[in-house]
Scaffold this active site. Structure first.
Site, PDB file in Angstrom:
ATOM      1  N   LYS A   1      22.445  47.624  52.587  1.00 10.73           N
ATOM      2  CA  LYS A   1      22.586  47.866  51.225  1.00 10.73           C
ATOM      3  C   LYS A   1      22.475  46.332  50.373  1.00 10.73           C
ATOM      4  CE  LYS A   1      24.876  52.274  51.071  1.00 10.73           C
ATOM      5  NZ  LYS A   1      26.261  52.876  50.729  1.00 10.73           N
TER       6      LYS A   1
ATOM      7  N   ASP B   1      26.971  55.188  44.123  1.00  8.84           N
ATOM      8  CA  ASP B   1      28.174  55.550  45.005  1.00  8.84           C
ATOM      9  C   ASP B   1      29.211  55.746  43.907  1.00  8.84           C
ATOM     10  OD1 ASP B   1      27.080  55.898  47.517  1.00  8.84           O
ATOM     11  OD2 ASP B   1      27.313  53.974  48.054  1.00  8.84           O
TER      12      ASP B   1
HETATM   13  P1  NAP Z   1      32.169  49.111  55.158  1.00  8.93           P
HETATM   14  O1  NAP Z   1      31.480  48.396  54.009  1.00  8.93           O
HETATM   15  O2  NAP Z   1      32.345  48.950  56.313  1.00  8.93           O
HETATM   16  O3  NAP Z   1      34.048  48.991  54.808  1.00  8.93           O
HETATM   17  C1  NAP Z   1      34.966  49.346  55.260  1.00  8.93           C
HETATM   18  C2  NAP Z   1      36.249  49.132  54.744  1.00  8.93           C
HETATM   19  O4  NAP Z   1      37.440  49.575  55.332  1.00  8.93           O
HETATM   20  C3  NAP Z   1      36.515  47.445  54.967  1.00  8.93           C
HETATM   21  O5  NAP Z   1      37.154  47.102  54.083  1.00  8.93           O
HETATM   22  C4  NAP Z   1      37.270  47.402  56.233  1.00  8.93           C
HETATM   23  O6  NAP Z   1      38.039  46.300  56.239  1.00  8.93           O
HETATM   24  C5  NAP Z   1      38.009  48.450  56.077  1.00  8.93           C
HETATM   25  N1  NAP Z   1      38.661  49.163  57.289  1.00  8.93           N
HETATM   26  C6  NAP Z   1      37.765  49.375  58.415  1.00  8.93           C
HETATM   27  N2  NAP Z   1      38.879  49.438  59.515  1.00  8.93           N
HETATM   28  C7  NAP Z   1      40.019  49.572  59.083  1.00  8.93           C
HETATM   29  C8  NAP Z   1      41.260  49.661  59.418  1.00  8.93           C
HETATM   30  N3  NAP Z   1      41.539  50.144  60.703  1.00  8.93           N
HETATM   31  N4  NAP Z   1      42.523  49.572  58.740  1.00  8.93           N
HETATM   32  C9  NAP Z   1      42.080  49.076  57.199  1.00  8.93           C
HETATM   33  N5  NAP Z   1      40.923  48.880  56.933  1.00  8.93           N
HETATM   34  C10 NAP Z   1      40.182  49.114  57.443  1.00  8.93           C
HETATM   35  O7  NAP Z   1      32.266  50.842  54.968  1.00  8.93           O
HETATM   36  P2  NAP Z   1      31.908  51.555  53.541  1.00  8.93           P
HETATM   37  O8  NAP Z   1      30.294  51.671  53.704  1.00  8.93           O
HETATM   38  O9  NAP Z   1      32.557  51.025  52.575  1.00  8.93           O
HETATM   39  O10 NAP Z   1      32.180  53.068  54.114  1.00  8.93           O
HETATM   40  C11 NAP Z   1      33.825  53.357  54.140  1.00  8.93           C
HETATM   41  C12 NAP Z   1      33.900  54.984  54.332  1.00  8.93           C
HETATM   42  O11 NAP Z   1      33.438  55.500  53.057  1.00  8.93           O
HETATM   43  C13 NAP Z   1      33.228  55.285  55.487  1.00  8.93           C
HETATM   44  O12 NAP Z   1      34.166  56.547  56.061  1.00  8.93           O
HETATM   45  C14 NAP Z   1      31.974  55.964  54.890  1.00  8.93           C
HETATM   46  O13 NAP Z   1      31.465  57.311  55.709  1.00  8.93           O
HETATM   47  C15 NAP Z   1      32.491  56.525  53.617  1.00  8.93           C
HETATM   48  N6  NAP Z   1      31.696  56.625  52.555  1.00  8.93           N
HETATM   49  C16 NAP Z   1      31.411  58.156  52.005  1.00  8.93           C
HETATM   50  C17 NAP Z   1      30.363  58.078  51.127  1.00  8.93           C
HETATM   51  C18 NAP Z   1      30.113  59.588  50.337  1.00  8.93           C
HETATM   52  O14 NAP Z   1      29.126  59.825  49.654  1.00  8.93           O
HETATM   53  N7  NAP Z   1      31.200  60.457  50.420  1.00  8.93           N
HETATM   54  C19 NAP Z   1      29.300  57.020  50.477  1.00  8.93           C
HETATM   55  C20 NAP Z   1      29.522  55.680  51.317  1.00  8.93           C
HETATM   56  C21 NAP Z   1      30.613  55.451  52.385  1.00  8.93           C
HETATM   57  P3  NAP Z   1      37.418  44.932  56.982  1.00  8.93           P
HETATM   58  O15 NAP Z   1      36.889  44.160  56.113  1.00  8.93           O
HETATM   59  O16 NAP Z   1      38.918  44.133  57.241  1.00  8.93           O
HETATM   60  O17 NAP Z   1      37.069  45.238  58.115  1.00  8.93           O
END
Ligand code: NAP
Length: 289
Positions: free
Chosen positions: A78, A115
């Site tokens: 992204k 998003d």
């Molecule tokens: P990302 O950029 O990798 O960010 C993940 C976030 O979660 C970071 O802030 C990370 O913190 C935190 N995190 C990960 N493991 C954790 C834990 N055990 N405890 C506390 N915080 C934790 O991922 P993303 O793209 O934002 O995606 C996040 C979620 O949204 C995923 O489940 C994805 O499938 C979902 N999503 C859904 C849609 C939809 O259309 N429904 C669209 C996009 C994403 P750190 O930086 O400290 O690791």
């Protein structure tokens, strides 16, 4: 077994759009967009292109030479895709990332992020007011940042919660007046969750089979106050342990399907120039067993 509608008359004139990711084989975007083309009778086809990590900028720069109509962009491209665009929308520029790259009439490539507005549209469908919401966003990654920016743009008072204080504060900088706190600040966390009207779970916690089995969640469901609507970003599983627990305690909530469908609908219109009924996209999703 029924098959989703696809364009069976692909020709030399068919427009081609794609999603890039690494991995990308699991993406539901081909299913959603091809269903939209079929419903609108568009001579378009949509495919998933596996692009290795580190090559997202190159992929965007290759669009013109390949004659592609545009792209969706998923993990981990992204930010790199944003760097390859000729121009970014205000939101995409603030986020430094894009999930949609669309061709403008002059042949240049515009990077957009749908998003955050996708989540807001899903909340609107559930009649959740964001304008004066006291919102808590759990996570400070790509999805959390997009949702924080959109909430802030619509007047919500946002608290961003993350494992690292610097990430929480960087997320909070996307919304006017927002604050960032870290997960270890238990007193602060309990206070904002008890007072929240909206809690958005935007971490991946709750997706893996181990987390499903253990009922893992980022914050305890019992810290969430009585006025809160809880929005998950996760759509698989259908209901995370967190969502199940907050619902069991009588709070309203939704999973991430609405966000998925509405971000795709916005992307579809940006790519094709045609609005699509989100219900058409939702109907294309695989049925749960
Ligand atoms: P990302 O950029 O990798 O960010 C993940 C976030 O979660 C970071 O802030 C990370 O913190 C935190 N995190 C990960 N493991 C954790 C834990 N055990 N405890 C506390 N915080 C934790 O991922 P993303 O793209 O934002 O995606 C996040 C979620 O949204 C995923 O489940 C994805 O499938 C979902 N999503 C859904 C849609 C939809 O259309 N429904 C669209 C996009 C994403 P750190 O930086 O400290 O690791």
């Amino acid at each position: 077994m029924t098959h989703p509608p696809v364009n069976l008359a692909v020709s030399g004139r068919t427009r081609v759009a794609a999603v890039i990711g690494d991995p990308v084989a699991h993406s539901l975007s081909p299913l959603l967009h091809n269903a939209g083309y079929a419903a609108l009778g568009l001579d378009w086809v949509y495919v998933a292109l596996p692009v290795p990590s580190g090559r997202g900028t190159d992929a965007v720069r290759a669009l013109s030479v390949l004659g592609l109509a545009g792209l969706n962009v998923t993990y981990p491209h992204k930010a790199a895709a944003a760097a390859g665009c000729d121009e970014l929308t205000t939101t995409a520029r603030a986020l430094g990332s894009v999930n949609t790259v669309t061709r403008r009439d002059d042949g240049s490539w515009l990077g957009c992020s749908t998003d955050g507005d996708g989540m807001l549209a899903a909340l609107a469908e559930e009649s959740v007011r964001v304008e004066d919401a006291r919102a808590v966003v759990l996570g400070a990654g790509g999805a959390a940042r997009a949702i924080t920016e959109a909430l802030g743009r619509h007047g919500a008072a946002v608290t961003v919660v993350a494992r690292r204080r610097d990430a929480a504060e960087a997320g909070a900088a996307l919304a006017p007046g927002a604050v960032g706190i870290d997960l270890d600040d238990e007193a602060g966390l309990r206070r904002v969750l008890a007072d929240a009207t909206l809690v958005v779970q935007a971490t991946p916690v709750g997706m893996t089979s181990a987390e499903i089995a253990s009922g893992a969640s980022v914050v305890p469901a019992e810290w969430i106050g009585p006025d809160a609507f809880v929005a998950e970003t996760i759509y698989s599983p259908d209901e995370t342990a967190f969502l199940e627990a907050v619902r069991r305690r009588g709070r309203r909530g939704m999973n991430g399907v609405g966000m998925l469908v509405h971000q795709a609908a916005r992307s579809f219109e940006l790519l094709t120039g045609h609005p699509v009924d989100p219900a058409v996209l939702r109907a294309a999703l695989p049925a749960k067993p």
